[in-house]
Design an enzyme around this catalytic site. Structure first.
Site, PDB file in Angstrom:
ATOM      1  N   ASP A   1       0.873  -1.094  -0.110  1.00 46.43           N
ATOM      2  CA  ASP A   1       0.028   0.080  -0.081  1.00 46.43           C
ATOM      3  C   ASP A   1       1.115   1.442   0.044  1.00 46.43           C
ATOM      4  OD1 ASP A   1      -1.993   1.811   0.143  1.00 46.43           O
ATOM      5  OD2 ASP A   1      -2.625   1.320   1.984  1.00 46.43           O
TER       6      ASP A   1
ATOM      7  N   ASP B   1      -2.044   5.495  -6.668  1.00 47.59           N
ATOM      8  CA  ASP B   1      -2.446   5.000  -5.555  1.00 47.59           C
ATOM      9  C   ASP B   1      -2.344   3.433  -5.640  1.00 47.59           C
ATOM     10  OD1 ASP B   1      -3.033   4.481  -2.837  1.00 47.59           O
ATOM     11  OD2 ASP B   1      -4.894   4.432  -3.297  1.00 47.59           O
TER      12      ASP B   1
END
Length: 503
Positions: free
Chosen positions: A170, A382
């Site tokens: 992440d 992202d």
């Protein structure tokens, strides 16, 4: 610096009162079940402190002297559909679940950009007795579908002797954490055995007085807690979908590849972990923050990383493996096309995230009929968001141009949740799909083919994997990044894209 109290909110609205705080966060009263759980956590923390005090590190850490910096290393990166059947999720993957999780993440990013911190994000550090390769490091990167997540994961090693765990990668998270025995309050089911700190000769908890504990507020937006009985630092990592992990800030040795010497690694050892983590062991944080794995390894390898995300939904039986590379050597493209770079921007509201400047989108070579100012919104790249979001004017123009070409050959179909540009047919059967190009400042860009633009949400119905953003924000999701090599040169504030990166 410790205060006198803090309350940590759970996803069910209850609070862990970790002693008393000058600025109480919530005043909800925990249920009897939670009180008993917290009592058990208290007893456990006392034993843990005794055990931790006896731990001596018995391995030689890798040399972190910048003068002896290595070029990097590479690991395999996986999409879960490529996992062995023995690791696949016990429940079927549902697109509706994936989109729900995706929307929650996007809401969280919007809230952070608006400086709307959650109710548990204020206050000071608190006291508590109640919570309880030789030149390139690279690891395989896989999709998270078969462990119940729409994201990608790697296998990392932790502890002495080393044990391996499936961790979601992440770029939006700073603190890395994984579930730990004895799971005093709650651990979700995961594909790997849960990490047992007492079985590692090199594990220890970090004290409240440590610099890492003091950094938690900036990294997690939640004030740390502190145990009066043990002196152990307590973290809380919370997410926009009400998922969270609470446990001890810890240190052990990290092994990314068998050929690399282990590195000292600070992470969260979760004792209460709830939410939408699928069956992963935890989160591997790659944000631009001092507690992220990237920052912790930067003295050894350099402040840079790259990855290639293998295909996911569009090729569910694909054995293609991506990679996650850590270090300066990851900035050199070995694919047939070289990198084109664009500046990495910093947003003072979320300095740990990676922002870029999207300047133009074309469909079949033609720019969208919108003004340049329409693109002028914060744009995040992202790894944790699946579906790309675009401002409404830009998305509407994209939809119009895309439908104009696709509808000549394929009948339109009803939309599915946030995906409202759909057609009848399968991705494999669609031979006429216009290329979408996303162009960033300086000319770097993503030339999106069918596997980056279309998602088959059910048999015979395929949708454009891009959606409108109701707020002035753009997010470049991981579906559009698939099969590109994406390089983050954090030290020099730039990001690069190269096609064919997973080959």
């Amino acid at each position: 610096m410790v205060g006198k109290s803090v309350g940590l909110a759970t996803s069910r609205g209850q609070v862990y009162h970790i002693s008393a705080c000058p600025k109480p966060i919530l005043q909800s009263r925990p249920s009897g079940v939670y009180k008993m759980s917290l009592f058990r956590f208290l007893v456990f923390s006392a034993h843990l402190a005794i055990a931790s005090s006896l731990v001596e590190f018995q391995v030689q850490f890798a040399d972190n002297d910048p003068r002896h910096k290595k070029e990097g290393m590479q690991l395999n990166l996986y999409h879960v559909t490529g996992l062995d059947s023995s690791l696949t999720s016990t429940s079927p993957f549902l697109f509706s679940d994936m989109i729900k999780k995706d929307e929650e993440r996007v809401r969280s990013l919007r809230s952070r950009l608006a400086n709307k911190e959650g109710v548990s994000n204020s206050g000071t550090a608190a006291s508590s007795d109640k919570v309880g390769g030789p030149s390139l490091v690279s690891t395989p990167l896989k999709s998270g579908l078969s462990i119940g997540s729409g994201n990608y994961y790697v296998k990392i090693g932790l502890g002495t002797p080393v044990k391996y765990f499936s961790m979601i990668v992440d770029t939006g998270s700073s603190l890395s954490w994984l579930q730990c025995q004895p799971c005093v309050i709650y651990c979700h089911v995961q594909v790997d055995p849960i990490f047992t700190p007492s079985s590692s000769k090199t594990y220890k908890t970090l004290p409240c007085s440590s610099s890492q504990c003091s950094s938690l507020k900036g990294s997690t937006l939640n004030a740390p807690g502190c145990s009066n009985a043990t002196g152990a630092c307590v973290y809380k990592a919370s997410y926009g979908d009400t998922s969270f992990s609470i446990g001890y800030l810890s240190q052990d040795v990290l092994t990314l590849t068998p050929s690399e010497a282990p590195s000292s690694f600070v992470f969260g050892c979760g004792q209460d972990n709830r939410g939408l983590f699928g069956r992963a062991a935890g989160i591997l944080g790659l944000a631009n923050d001092k507690l992220s794995m990237l920052a912790q390894l930067s003295n050894k390898y350099g402040y840079a990383f790259s990855y290639c995300l293998p295909t996911s939904f569009s090729a569910p039986n694909s054995s293609q493996t991506g990679f996650l590379s850590i270090g300066s050597s990851s900035l050199t493209s070995s694919s047939s096309s070289s990198y084109k770079f664009t500046p990495l921007l910093k947003n003072p509201k979320i300095p740990s995230l990676y922002f870029v400047d999207l300047t133009t989108i074309t469909v079949a070579g033609k720019p969208l009929g919108v003004s340049a100012s329409s693109y002028n919104v914060p744009t995040i790249i992202d790894s944790g968001t699946v579906i790309t979001r675009l401002p409404v004017p830009v998305y509407n123009a994209l939809k119009k141009s895309f439908v104009m070409i696709m509808s000549k050959k394929y009948a339109e179909a009803p939309g599915f949740s946030i995906l409202d540009t759909c057609f009848k047919g399968s991705v494999k059967g669609m031979s006429t799909v216009p290329e979408i190009q996303m162009i960033f400042r300086g000319g770097a860009g993503l030339a999106l083919k069918a596997h980056n633009t279309l998602i088959e949400i059910e048999k015979g119905v395929t949708c454009l994997a891009i959606a409108a953003s109701s707020n002035p924000i753009s997010i470049i999701g991981n579906y559009q990044q698939q099969t590109f090599k994406v390089a983050y040169d954090v030290a020099n504030s730039k990001i690069g894209f190269a096609a064919g990166g997973c080959q």
